[in-house]
Design an enzyme around this catalytic site. Structure first.
Site, mmCIF file in Angstrom:
data_model
loop_
_atom_site.group_PDB
_atom_site.id
_atom_site.type_symbol
_atom_site.label_atom_id
_atom_site.label_comp_id
_atom_site.label_asym_id
_atom_site.label_seq_id
_atom_site.Cartn_x
_atom_site.Cartn_y
_atom_site.Cartn_z
ATOM 1 C CE LYS A 33 -1.749 -5.283 6.930
ATOM 2 N NZ LYS A 33 -2.341 -3.970 6.871
ATOM 3 C CD GLU A 48 -6.951 -9.454 2.155
ATOM 4 O OE1 GLU A 48 -7.247 -9.896 3.274
ATOM 5 O OE2 GLU A 48 -6.928 -8.241 1.901
ATOM 6 C CG ASN A 79 -1.526 -1.348 -2.511
ATOM 7 O OD1 ASN A 79 -2.586 -1.331 -3.125
ATOM 8 N ND2 ASN A 79 -0.540 -2.161 -2.811
ATOM 9 C CD GLU A 97 -7.134 1.142 6.912
ATOM 10 O OE1 GLU A 97 -6.611 2.260 6.901
ATOM 11 O OE2 GLU A 97 -6.580 0.128 6.431
ATOM 12 C CD GLU A 141 -4.705 -2.127 8.182
ATOM 13 O OE1 GLU A 141 -3.918 -2.711 8.943
ATOM 14 O OE2 GLU A 141 -4.372 -1.146 7.485
ATOM 15 C CG ASN A 159 -4.853 1.163 10.628
ATOM 16 O OD1 ASN A 159 -4.212 0.115 10.532
ATOM 17 N ND2 ASN A 159 -5.206 1.864 9.586
ATOM 18 C CG PHE A 209 3.425 8.825 -7.523
ATOM 19 C CD1 PHE A 209 2.964 10.103 -7.302
ATOM 20 C CD2 PHE A 209 2.823 8.057 -8.513
ATOM 21 C CE1 PHE A 209 1.915 10.626 -8.047
ATOM 22 C CE2 PHE A 209 1.779 8.563 -9.273
ATOM 23 C CZ PHE A 209 1.322 9.842 -9.035
HETATM 24 P P1 ADP Z 1 -1.880 -1.069 5.277
HETATM 25 O O1 ADP Z 1 -1.691 -1.653 6.616
HETATM 26 O O2 ADP Z 1 -0.618 -0.883 4.530
HETATM 27 O O3 ADP Z 1 -2.739 0.154 5.327
HETATM 28 P P2 ADP Z 1 -4.184 -2.450 4.140
HETATM 29 O O4 ADP Z 1 -4.501 -3.876 4.356
HETATM 30 O O5 ADP Z 1 -5.034 -1.465 4.842
HETATM 31 O O6 ADP Z 1 -2.658 -2.192 4.463
HETATM 32 O O7 ADP Z 1 -4.219 -2.190 2.586
HETATM 33 C C1 ADP Z 1 -3.782 -0.976 2.014
HETATM 34 C C2 ADP Z 1 -4.570 -0.681 0.747
HETATM 35 O O8 ADP Z 1 -4.435 -1.723 -0.196
HETATM 36 C C3 ADP Z 1 -6.055 -0.549 0.955
HETATM 37 O O9 ADP Z 1 -6.397 0.748 1.308
HETATM 38 C C4 ADP Z 1 -6.624 -0.950 -0.377
HETATM 39 O O10 ADP Z 1 -6.565 0.109 -1.278
HETATM 40 C C5 ADP Z 1 -5.664 -1.977 -0.857
HETATM 41 N N1 ADP Z 1 -6.133 -3.320 -0.535
HETATM 42 C C6 ADP Z 1 -5.821 -4.012 0.566
HETATM 43 N N2 ADP Z 1 -6.381 -5.235 0.545
HETATM 44 C C7 ADP Z 1 -7.071 -5.317 -0.612
HETATM 45 C C8 ADP Z 1 -7.842 -6.336 -1.231
HETATM 46 N N3 ADP Z 1 -8.013 -7.513 -0.685
HETATM 47 N N4 ADP Z 1 -8.398 -6.056 -2.427
HETATM 48 C C9 ADP Z 1 -8.210 -4.856 -3.002
HETATM 49 N N5 ADP Z 1 -7.491 -3.875 -2.489
HETATM 50 C C10 ADP Z 1 -6.918 -4.095 -1.300
HETATM 51 P P1 ADP Z 2 -3.161 5.439 7.619
HETATM 52 O O1 ADP Z 2 -3.812 4.091 7.471
HETATM 53 O O2 ADP Z 2 -3.386 6.212 8.846
HETATM 54 O O3 ADP Z 2 -3.100 6.215 6.369
HETATM 55 P P2 ADP Z 2 -0.608 4.586 7.088
HETATM 56 O O4 ADP Z 2 -0.549 3.149 7.381
HETATM 57 O O5 ADP Z 2 -0.564 5.150 5.716
HETATM 58 O O6 ADP Z 2 -1.779 5.107 7.930
HETATM 59 O O7 ADP Z 2 0.472 5.409 7.914
HETATM 60 C C1 ADP Z 2 0.973 5.052 9.102
HETATM 61 C C2 ADP Z 2 2.401 5.193 8.775
HETATM 62 O O8 ADP Z 2 2.829 6.478 9.117
HETATM 63 C C3 ADP Z 2 3.369 4.327 9.476
HETATM 64 O O9 ADP Z 2 3.384 3.039 9.012
HETATM 65 C C4 ADP Z 2 4.660 5.056 9.122
HETATM 66 O O10 ADP Z 2 5.171 4.683 7.872
HETATM 67 C C5 ADP Z 2 4.218 6.490 9.018
HETATM 68 N N1 ADP Z 2 4.743 7.320 10.094
HETATM 69 C C6 ADP Z 2 5.250 6.933 11.252
HETATM 70 N N2 ADP Z 2 5.636 7.941 11.994
HETATM 71 C C7 ADP Z 2 5.387 9.036 11.281
HETATM 72 C C8 ADP Z 2 5.559 10.414 11.513
HETATM 73 N N3 ADP Z 2 6.061 10.869 12.626
HETATM 74 N N4 ADP Z 2 5.186 11.266 10.574
HETATM 75 C C9 ADP Z 2 4.667 10.821 9.441
HETATM 76 N N5 ADP Z 2 4.464 9.533 9.184
HETATM 77 C C10 ADP Z 2 4.822 8.639 10.076
HETATM 78 MG MG MG Z 3 -4.598 0.168 5.965
#
Ligand code: ADP
Ligand code: ADP
Ligand code: MG
Length: 658
Positions: free
Chosen positions: A116, A200, A235, A275, A288, A290, A348
């Site tokens: 990131k 951030e 998140n 994203e 970020e 992916n 949850f």
């Molecule tokens: P991850 O790698 O776990 O997906 P992200 O950076 O994509 O992490 O953040 C996950 C979620 O957290 C985002 O989908 C958003 O809902 C929230 N989020 C992340 N960064 C911010 C931010 N700077 N302000 C508000 N919400 C955020």
């Molecule tokens: P997205 O941004 O695609 O929603 P997430 O960051 O929520 O992705 O999900 C990716 C995550 O999926 C990984 O960080 C891990 O926790 C999870 N993951 C990894 N392998 C598997 C799997 N085989 N089945 C379901 N989830 C997985």
């Molecule tokens: Mg993300």
């Protein structure tokens, strides 16, 4: 084309990849750990290779074992799925060195985008708008506080290597940073083996909108429009859809162009996702990228008709993209619900266990809608503590958004799972909410709409009728079988303390007449027999599925998010029943309970200590997440029943107040 592909993953994504390979005539090898020896993916793949113990660090994350499995089976390419090694540049490089094709982007792109901190620097240079903040590593808590105060609260503390919603904390105050920084660092270390942290600005009430991109090895990059994933808890996404109700054509084009520009700048050559967080005013900031297939890719496939796994395989093989941006169009609307082994009634929290019953809705296309269920489990399988607690991904498609939501509601009704906590009632509740249906989403949606947690929804008038009719039908069937001499027409139905006098008659349809107001319900097409946990029928022309089970005095009936205990009694017994005193629930107000099974990391209070409401009492780790347990009220500690290092069960009493 490749003749054999190895899938370095498990569960639903392994099954998903096998399906495309089969269609393309490619043989598949799946690797598996101890926990997955009998899994559906292993059963479906042409070959399976055992790679070690259940913890991922001893199996799915061990590059050597995966490369050896390729050698042993002659697989020419590896699809990493998501999670595990999918965003590991070192692994992609290693594959190249070994002469194995990595089905994903080139290692340089993973390296630049997979982190990131680095990706934000890169995006800023490519003129992509990024979230304001400190794009660099934070050394310690004091440094974190200094940076947070420079940026201005609220801020978000994030693990640079984070993913899956792990390693993220919002901080509104200096105290939040003091608590959150070490917690995120520990979580990042445990989950990613990398504890670099950055901070951030936290954008309040934003929406999560992301762009699917697709590139090839010939310099072409297109985008396959957006997905909105604003319905999140912790998140992490739970409900996603495509397209986004927020975007108009202009914003869509602008966001798509930024995503493509970023992908092009980094030489992106596979499927990936850029994203953004977006304001309600349609402003947007890069979050970020992916560099992998995304969990929620099915909704994009449903609105574009493109198989993303197939495109990844083709581009990895060197084929140019078969379409240009102008060839792509959005068709209809798709929704995805992530069915998780988690307890919506307990914040949850993960709820692992065996799928004693697992009965998904029928998949396929009807005139009105498409239903797709991406799963990697069968009845009897276990959702284990070792991996992601996702059970399946249920997606629906229809020409219009409302119809896709209705189709999702019906499909969720038809989904029956027993044996562990799962979030189907919660998902169904969201589908019925006016705010969701009108598309007014934000990442705070769940907090806004369920401020005190989820406790199910109160039955609507239709649901109360449904429950009465179902209870009468069940009662009648059971009585006819067990004691036909007791069969009669007049009964009293009691639900939530309210008694209704009914007359039940059975002809072509079962009719239930409410004697007080003369209203009559008509129940037809019943599909239920004693012992069956689902009850299907058509009530006054509306098809439904209810989940039913016998309860101490009557039946527990659930329809979507509403559930109730319904009694069907003779008028005489109903009278006696009224005289019974109601049961009292145990008083837990003077205790702090563990909300989930887990490991006590710290226990921060001692006997005699005065604790204020909101103060941290303990930290419990579950599924690699550190959860701070807080006191709900002020009190003096009378007893401490757990210590760091203990395993605790859900509802175990951690601390008692005097
Ligand atoms: P991850 O790698 O776990 O997906 P992200 O950076 O994509 O992490 O953040 C996950 C979620 O957290 C985002 O989908 C958003 O809902 C929230 N989020 C992340 N960064 C911010 C931010 N700077 N302000 C508000 N919400 C955020
Ligand atoms: P997205 O941004 O695609 O929603 P997430 O960051 O929520 O992705 O999900 C990716 C995550 O999926 C990984 O960080 C891990 O926790 C999870 N993951 C990894 N392998 C598997 C799997 N085989 N089945 C379901 N989830 C997985
Ligand atoms: Mg993300």
């Amino acid at each position: 084309m490749f003749s054999k592909i190895l899938i370095a993953n498990r569960g639903e994504i392994a099954v998903r990849i096998i399906k495309t390979c089969r269609r393309m005539g490619i043989a598949t090898v799946v690797v598996y750990s101890d926990a997955d020896a009998d899994s559906m993916a292993v059963e479906m793949a042409d070959e399976g290779v055992f790679i070690g113990a259940a913890p991922a660090a001893q199996s799915y994350l061990v590059a050597d074992k995966i490369i050896a499995a390729c050698r042993e089976t002659g697989a020419e390419a590896i699809h990493p799925g998501f999670g595990f090694l999918s965003e590991n540049a070192g692994f992609a490089k290693r594959c190249a060195e070994e002469g194995i094709v990595f089905i994903g982007p080139n290692p340089h792109a993973i390296e630049a985008m997979g982190d990131k901190i680095e990706s934000k620097k890169f995006a800023a240079r490519a003129n992509v708008s990024v979230v304001p903040g400190h794009v660099g590593e934070i050394d310690d808590t004091a440094h974190a506080i200094r940076i947070s105060e420079e940026i201005g609260y609220p801020v978000m503390i994030k693990a640079s290597a984070g993913g899956g919603g792990k390693g993220i904390r919002v901080a509104w105050t200096r105290q939040d940073v003091e608590e959150g920084f070490p917690a995120v660092k520990a979580e990042a270390k445990a989950s990613f083996g990398d504890d670099r942290i950055f901070i951030e600005k936290f954008i309040e009430s934003p929406r999560h909108v992301e762009i699917q991109v697709l590139g090839d090895k010939h310099g072409h990059v297109v985008h396959l429009f957006e997905r909105e994933c604003s319905i999140q808890r912790r998140n992490q996404k739970v409900i996603e859809e495509a397209p986004s109700p927020l975007l108009d054509e202009t914003t869509r084009a602008a966001m798509g162009a930024q995503a493509v520009a970023l992908a092009q700048a980094v030489g992106y050559d596979s499927a990936g996702t850029v994203e953004f967080v977006a304001g309600q005013d349609k402003s947007f900031f890069f979050l970020e990228m992916n560099t992998r297939l995304q969990v929620e890719h099915p909704v994009t496939e449903l609105i574009t008709g493109i198989d993303l796994v197939e495109q990844m395989i083709r581009s990895a093989h060197g084929e140019p993209l078969p379409f240009a941006q102008g060839d792509l169009k959005i068709k209809g609307w798709a929704i995805e619900s992530r069915i998780y082994a988690e307890d919506p009634y307990r914040g949850f929290l993960p709820s692992i266990g065996r799928l004693v019953r697992y009965n998904p809705p029928a998949e396929g296309e009807t005139a009105k809608a498409t239903v797709r269920n991406d799963a990697g489990v069968r009845e009897g399988d276990e959702i284990s503590m070792f991996y992601d607690p996702m059970i399946s991904k249920l997606s629906t498609w229809a020409p219009e958004r409302e119809a896709a939501i209705d189709a999702m509601g019906r499909a969720l009704e038809d989904f029956h799972i027993e044996g562990l906590g799962q979030n189907i009632p919660f998902l169904a509740a969201v589908m019925d909410q006016e705010r969701f249906r009108s598309g007014k989403l934000s990442t705070n949606y769940i907090k806004d709409e369920f401020p005190d947690g989820f406790w199910g929804t109160a039955p609507t008038p239709f649901q109360r009728d449904l429950m009465a009719a179902v209870a009468c039908a069940m009662h009648r069937t059971l009585t006819r079988r067990a004691a036909p001499e007791l069969l009669r027409d007049d009964w009293v139905v009691i639900e939530a303390g309210e008694r209704r006098l009914v007359r039940v008659t059975n002809g072509e349809a079962l009719t239930v007449e409410f004697l007080e107001d003369g209203r009559t319900l008509r129940l037809e097409g019943v599909d239920w027999r004693p012992g069956k946990p689902t009850f299907r029928g058509v009530l006054d022309g509306r098809a439904f599925t209810a989940q039913v089970e016998p309860a101490p005095e009557g039946f527990r009936i659930r329809h979507r998010a509403a559930s109730a205990q319904v009694l069907v009694l003779t008028p005489r017994i109903a009278e006696l029943h009224e005289k019974l005193p109601p049961k009292q629930a145990a008083d837990t107000s003077k205790m702090v309970l563990s909300p989930m099974p887990g490991l006590v990391v710290t226990l921060d209070v001692a006997v005699g200590q005065l604790v204020r409401a909101g103060e941290a009492v303990a930290v419990i780790e579950a599924m690699k997440m550190q959860n701070i347990i807080r006191a709900e009220r002020d009190g003096t500690v009378k007893a401490v029943n757990a210590a760091a290092g203990d395993s605790v069960a859900a509802d175990e009493v951690l601390v008692e107040f005097a």
